[in-house]
Design a protein around this motif. Structure first.
Motif, PDB file in Angstrom:
ATOM      1  N   ASN A  48      -1.829  11.044  -1.205  1.00  0.00           N
ATOM      2  CA  ASN A  48      -1.565  11.548   0.141  1.00  0.00           C
ATOM      3  C   ASN A  48      -2.378  10.743   1.141  1.00  0.00           C
ATOM      4  O   ASN A  48      -3.483  10.315   0.842  1.00  0.00           O
ATOM      5  CB  ASN A  48      -1.945  13.023   0.264  1.00  0.00           C
ATOM      6  N   ILE A  49      -1.830  10.578   2.330  1.00  0.00           N
ATOM      7  CA  ILE A  49      -2.585   9.912   3.383  1.00  0.00           C
ATOM      8  C   ILE A  49      -3.677  10.873   3.845  1.00  0.00           C
ATOM      9  O   ILE A  49      -3.415  12.033   4.138  1.00  0.00           O
ATOM     10  CB  ILE A  49      -1.662   9.517   4.552  1.00  0.00           C
ATOM     11  N   GLU A  50      -4.896  10.378   3.852  1.00  0.00           N
ATOM     12  CA  GLU A  50      -6.033  11.200   4.251  1.00  0.00           C
ATOM     13  C   GLU A  50      -5.958  11.539   5.735  1.00  0.00           C
ATOM     14  O   GLU A  50      -5.445  10.767   6.533  1.00  0.00           O
ATOM     15  CB  GLU A  50      -7.339  10.445   3.967  1.00  0.00           C
ATOM     16  N   THR A  51      -6.483  12.682   6.087  1.00  0.00           N
ATOM     17  CA  THR A  51      -6.590  13.069   7.494  1.00  0.00           C
ATOM     18  C   THR A  51      -8.038  13.420   7.796  1.00  0.00           C
ATOM     19  O   THR A  51      -8.793  13.805   6.908  1.00  0.00           O
ATOM     20  CB  THR A  51      -5.690  14.286   7.819  1.00  0.00           C
ATOM     21  N   CYS A  52      -8.394  13.303   9.040  1.00  0.00           N
ATOM     22  CA  CYS A  52      -9.747  13.628   9.489  1.00  0.00           C
ATOM     23  C   CYS A  52      -9.968  15.136   9.386  1.00  0.00           C
ATOM     24  O   CYS A  52      -9.144  15.919   9.846  1.00  0.00           O
ATOM     25  CB  CYS A  52      -9.944  13.153  10.923  1.00  0.00           C
ATOM     26  N   SER A  74       0.810  -1.218   0.000  1.00  0.00           N
ATOM     27  CA  SER A  74       0.000   0.000   0.000  1.00  0.00           C
ATOM     28  C   SER A  74       0.843   1.267   0.000  1.00  0.00           C
ATOM     29  O   SER A  74       0.571   2.204  -0.750  1.00  0.00           O
ATOM     30  CB  SER A  74      -0.934   0.020   1.211  1.00  0.00           C
ATOM     31  N   LEU A  75       1.865   1.324   0.846  1.00  0.00           N
ATOM     32  CA  LEU A  75       2.698   2.524   0.906  1.00  0.00           C
ATOM     33  C   LEU A  75       3.481   2.722  -0.378  1.00  0.00           C
ATOM     34  O   LEU A  75       3.670   3.857  -0.832  1.00  0.00           O
ATOM     35  CB  LEU A  75       3.634   2.455   2.112  1.00  0.00           C
ATOM     36  N   ALA A  76       3.931   1.633  -0.997  1.00  0.00           N
ATOM     37  CA  ALA A  76       4.654   1.737  -2.262  1.00  0.00           C
ATOM     38  C   ALA A  76       3.733   2.256  -3.368  1.00  0.00           C
ATOM     39  O   ALA A  76       4.145   3.072  -4.194  1.00  0.00           O
ATOM     40  CB  ALA A  76       5.238   0.385  -2.649  1.00  0.00           C
ATOM     41  N   VAL A  77       2.487   1.805  -3.374  1.00  0.00           N
ATOM     42  CA  VAL A  77       1.526   2.284  -4.365  1.00  0.00           C
ATOM     43  C   VAL A  77       1.232   3.759  -4.129  1.00  0.00           C
ATOM     44  O   VAL A  77       1.185   4.551  -5.080  1.00  0.00           O
ATOM     45  CB  VAL A  77       0.226   1.444  -4.320  1.00  0.00           C
ATOM     46  N   ASP A  78       1.052   4.171  -2.876  1.00  0.00           N
ATOM     47  CA  ASP A  78       0.815   5.580  -2.570  1.00  0.00           C
ATOM     48  C   ASP A  78       1.987   6.444  -3.005  1.00  0.00           C
ATOM     49  O   ASP A  78       1.804   7.529  -3.556  1.00  0.00           O
ATOM     50  CB  ASP A  78       0.557   5.772  -1.070  1.00  0.00           C
ATOM     51  N   ALA A  79       3.203   5.979  -2.768  1.00  0.00           N
ATOM     52  CA  ALA A  79       4.383   6.748  -3.156  1.00  0.00           C
ATOM     53  C   ALA A  79       4.496   6.841  -4.679  1.00  0.00           C
ATOM     54  O   ALA A  79       4.838   7.892  -5.221  1.00  0.00           O
ATOM     55  CB  ALA A  79       5.637   6.112  -2.568  1.00  0.00           C
TER      56      ALA A  79
END
Length: 133
Positions: free
Chosen positions: A82-86, A72-77
């Motif tokens: 971006n990692i979603e935030t609340c 997952s992190l490799a795909v995001d990179a």
């Protein structure tokens, strides 16, 4: 066939074929068992143990390591995600959530007709805030 061992089992043939493709791309020969039976009678999937992915015994540890790796992190990179935030509290501890799924299914059981009024989005694990996507 005695040299082959089951390294993974899936409910649907598509998932098993994705695992087989991942193994094949890493140079590990893999085979899918019970794919056609489950395609014809998908209700038998759990009773039969699902669609099984088999590899040779000498590739067992490499195959399990590959299938349990989280990319997952490799795909995001790679994709620039971006990692979603609340939006409410700013926490990064969010997860995919379907709001209204339980009432929709209960209503289906009671009246026998599907009235699915659920919403897909993200739910913060810290404050419970729901953001619709």
């Amino acid at each position: 066939m005695s040299n082959l061992i089951v390294i993974a089992s899936y409910s649907f043939p598509l998932d098993a074929n994705i695992a087989k493709a991942a193994l094949s791309s890493a140079g590990i020969p893999a085979f899918v068992a019970d794919e056609h039976t489950i395609n014809m009678q998908w209700l038998y999937s759990n009773a039969m143990g699902g669609v099984r992915v088999l590899v040779a015994r000498e590739h067992e540890s490499a195959a399990i390591a590959l299938l349990t790796n989280n990319f997952s992190l490799a795909v995001d990179a790679e994709c620039g995600s971006n990692i979603e935030t609340c939006q409410n509290c700013g926490s990064k501890n969010i997860e995919l959530h379907t709001k209204g799924r339980v009432p929709a299914y209960l209503l289906f059981i009671v009246i026998g007709f599907p009235l699915f009024f659920h919403k897909h989005g993200f739910k913060c694990s810290d404050c419970g805030y729901f953001t619709e996507t």
